[in-house]
Design a protein around this motif. Sequence first.
Motif, PDB file in Angstrom:
ATOM      1  N   THR A 165       0.959  -1.235  -0.060  1.00  0.00           N
ATOM      2  CA  THR A 165       0.055   0.104  -0.091  1.00  0.00           C
ATOM      3  C   THR A 165       0.628   1.086   0.010  1.00  0.00           C
ATOM      4  O   THR A 165       1.854   1.248   0.924  1.00  0.00           O
ATOM      5  CB  THR A 165      -0.804   0.130   1.259  1.00  0.00           C
ATOM      6  OG1 THR A 165      -1.710  -1.253   1.162  1.00  0.00           O
ATOM      7  CG2 THR A 165      -1.851   1.337   1.384  1.00  0.00           C
ATOM      8  N   GLN A 166       0.673   2.021  -0.815  1.00  0.00           N
ATOM      9  CA  GLN A 166       1.276   3.514  -0.615  1.00  0.00           C
ATOM     10  C   GLN A 166       0.207   4.440  -0.391  1.00  0.00           C
ATOM     11  O   GLN A 166      -0.860   4.428  -0.706  1.00  0.00           O
ATOM     12  CB  GLN A 166       1.794   3.838  -2.151  1.00  0.00           C
ATOM     13  CG  GLN A 166       3.058   2.850  -2.509  1.00  0.00           C
ATOM     14  CD  GLN A 166       4.018   3.533  -3.267  1.00  0.00           C
ATOM     15  OE1 GLN A 166       4.049   4.432  -4.245  1.00  0.00           O
ATOM     16  NE2 GLN A 166       5.373   3.072  -3.103  1.00  0.00           N
ATOM     17  N   ARG A 201      -5.008  10.852  -0.671  1.00  0.00           N
ATOM     18  CA  ARG A 201      -5.429  10.228   0.378  1.00  0.00           C
ATOM     19  C   ARG A 201      -4.948  11.074   1.566  1.00  0.00           C
ATOM     20  O   ARG A 201      -5.561  11.119   3.037  1.00  0.00           O
ATOM     21  CB  ARG A 201      -4.847   8.661   0.465  1.00  0.00           C
ATOM     22  CG  ARG A 201      -5.192   8.118   1.913  1.00  0.00           C
ATOM     23  CD  ARG A 201      -6.755   7.814   1.970  1.00  0.00           C
ATOM     24  NE  ARG A 201      -6.747   7.342   3.644  1.00  0.00           N
ATOM     25  CZ  ARG A 201      -7.753   7.840   4.448  1.00  0.00           C
ATOM     26  NH1 ARG A 201      -8.627   8.915   3.879  1.00  0.00           N
ATOM     27  NH2 ARG A 201      -8.099   7.394   5.415  1.00  0.00           N
ATOM     28  N   PHE A 204      -0.743   3.194   8.634  1.00  0.00           N
ATOM     29  CA  PHE A 204       0.295   2.682   7.695  1.00  0.00           C
ATOM     30  C   PHE A 204       1.379   1.776   8.155  1.00  0.00           C
ATOM     31  O   PHE A 204       2.278   1.255   7.713  1.00  0.00           O
ATOM     32  CB  PHE A 204       0.819   3.858   6.605  1.00  0.00           C
ATOM     33  CG  PHE A 204      -0.059   4.259   5.641  1.00  0.00           C
ATOM     34  CD1 PHE A 204      -0.317   3.829   4.483  1.00  0.00           C
ATOM     35  CD2 PHE A 204      -1.002   5.556   5.905  1.00  0.00           C
ATOM     36  CE1 PHE A 204      -1.113   4.191   3.469  1.00  0.00           C
ATOM     37  CE2 PHE A 204      -1.874   6.018   4.986  1.00  0.00           C
ATOM     38  CZ  PHE A 204      -1.938   5.352   3.695  1.00  0.00           C
TER      39      PHE A 204
END
Length: 87
Positions: free
Chosen positions: A2-3, A8, A55
């Motif tokens: 995931t980046q 976002r 994250f």
Amino acid sequence: MTQLTTDRLLAILHECAGEGDPLEPTDQPEELDFAVLGYDSLALLETLSRLKREFGIDTEEDEFAAVRTPAELTTLVNRLLARSPSA
């Protein structure tokens, strides 16, 4: 892996600290200083806390303090994600 995208990040900023200051239609918010966008240090600390939770990243305080724009913060988070053992 995931980046973090700039879109976002801007959504997280909005969720953590509100909309910030109004922008001109020609402004590119990812390249503007957080102060110009209307986000102070408290808003950024809340955003960093959220990024850490969402994250699973960790950053040195001086690394984070050097970040001035959403584009720079997105780059920092993605660099940390690439270095993480789960990457």
